[in-house]
Every structure is written in C-alpha cells, then in structure tokens.
Scaffold this motif. Structure first.
Motif, PDB file in Angstrom:
ATOM      1  N   ALA A  37       0.436  -1.376  -0.506  1.00  0.00           N
ATOM      2  CA  ALA A  37       0.541  -2.163  -2.223  1.00  0.00           C
ATOM      3  C   ALA A  37       1.637  -2.006  -2.245  1.00  0.00           C
ATOM      4  N   ALA A  38       2.030  -0.611  -2.305  1.00  0.00           N
ATOM      5  CA  ALA A  38       3.820   0.093  -2.780  1.00  0.00           C
ATOM      6  C   ALA A  38       4.589  -1.135  -1.624  1.00  0.00           C
ATOM      7  N   PHE A  39       4.501  -1.210  -0.775  1.00  0.00           N
ATOM      8  CA  PHE A  39       5.388  -0.608   0.506  1.00  0.00           C
ATOM      9  C   PHE A  39       6.033  -2.207  -0.006  1.00  0.00           C
ATOM     10  N   LEU A  40       4.489  -3.325  -0.256  1.00  0.00           N
ATOM     11  CA  LEU A  40       5.099  -5.233  -0.208  1.00  0.00           C
ATOM     12  C   LEU A  40       5.661  -5.514  -1.798  1.00  0.00           C
ATOM     13  N   MET A  41       4.973  -3.781  -2.605  1.00  0.00           N
ATOM     14  CA  MET A  41       6.211  -4.022  -4.205  1.00  0.00           C
ATOM     15  C   MET A  41       7.427  -3.729  -4.082  1.00  0.00           C
ATOM     16  N   MET A  42       7.885  -3.047  -3.846  1.00  0.00           N
ATOM     17  CA  MET A  42       9.081  -2.769  -3.652  1.00  0.00           C
ATOM     18  C   MET A  42      10.213  -3.683  -2.036  1.00  0.00           C
ATOM     19  N   SER A  43       9.406  -3.785  -0.916  1.00  0.00           N
ATOM     20  CA  SER A  43       9.698  -4.862  -0.201  1.00  0.00           C
ATOM     21  C   SER A  43      10.485  -6.136  -0.512  1.00  0.00           C
TER      22      SER A  43
END
Length: 164
Positions: A37-43
């Motif tokens: 989830a953090a990866f998707l939000m950041m990218s």
C-alpha cells in the motif's frame, strides 16, 4: 506422577506455540500489505498522468424523413418537367429533430427554393444529384446554426428521386 507433570506441560506448550505461529503469520501478512500500500501511494503521485483523454462516445444515428415528398417543376426544352424527391436527414442530436420540427415551414420553404433553382439537365447526372444533396445539406445546417447554434446534421439522403 512425574510422568503426569511432563505430559501436561507439553500439552500446554503446543497450543501456545500454535497461537504464536498464527500471530506471527498475521503480522507478516499485515506488514507485506502495508508495504504494498505504501509503495502504491508513493509511486502514484510523482508523475503527471500520461493517459490520453478518452475519446467521446459517438451517439447513435437518428434519421428523420421529410413528409410529404418535395415536388418541383422545371421548364426544360419547352416542356414542363417534374422532380419528386423524398429526403431524410441523419443526425446524432435529438434536439436537431425538435428544432427542424419547430421551424418546418422555414425549412421546407428554403429547401423548395434550393430545389427550384437547380438546372434540370444537371439533375440528370450523378454529379448533379450529389451537388444538390450538398446544397440541401448546407441549407439545413445554416438554418440549424442560426436557430440552435450548431449545424447538427451530418447527411442528407435521397430516399426517392423521380424525374419526368
């Protein structure tokens, strides 16, 4: 009795170890899910959207028949000649049909004037019929532009064309 103490302590440790494994597995799944989830939000927010705008969906064609057919008379080689034309228009805007119905006397008058100004000899050729079709289309588009702000009609179709 000593054997009873050993078996009861082993039985108590088995449920505790199962519970510990379940808790560790749930924590691992939560950590992996949080990382994704953090990866998707950041990218997702760094780059501007490079998607092309969606093409507008084309509306279905609506056909409108002019009733009654147009009858125009011509003088040709000293004889009276007649042309009867049944016409339809194609649009994708239902408001154009309503506008044509509202202004039908104006539309029919202008079309009779366009039809009557044609050369009978020219109407006998396919090129003459196509030129007439274009003239009628331009006239209808002109009226619709004046009355509703857009040409709205795509085509004029001759559904019957009789010359005698």
């Amino acid at each position: 009795m000593a054997d009873d103490d050993n078996t009861s302590s082993e039985e108590q440790e088995k449920p505790k170890s199962k519970m510990l494994i379940i808790i560790i597995a749930v924590l691992v799944v939560l950590l992996i899910g949080g990382g994704v989830a953090a990866f998707l939000m950041m990218s997702g927010g760094d780059e501007p959207a490079s998607e092309e705008p969606a093409e507008p969906v084309q509306q279905p064609a609506i056909y409108y028949d002019f009733k009654p057919p147009f009858v125009v008379n011509y003088q040709w080689k000293g004889r009276q000649r007649y042309v009867q034309m049944s016409m339809s228009i194609m649009t994708r805007n239902a408001a154009a049909i309503d506008t044509i119905n509202t202004h039908m006397p104006l539309v029919r008058n202008n079309l009779v004037m366009v039809l009557g100004s044609q050369d009978f000899e020219m109407l006998r050729t396919p090129e003459g019929k196509e030129a007439l079709r274009q003239s009628v289309l331009e006239e209808i588009q002109k009226i619709l532009t004046e009355e509703m702000g857009e040409p709205a009609v795509e085509q004029v179709l001759f559904t019957n064309f009789v010359m005698q």
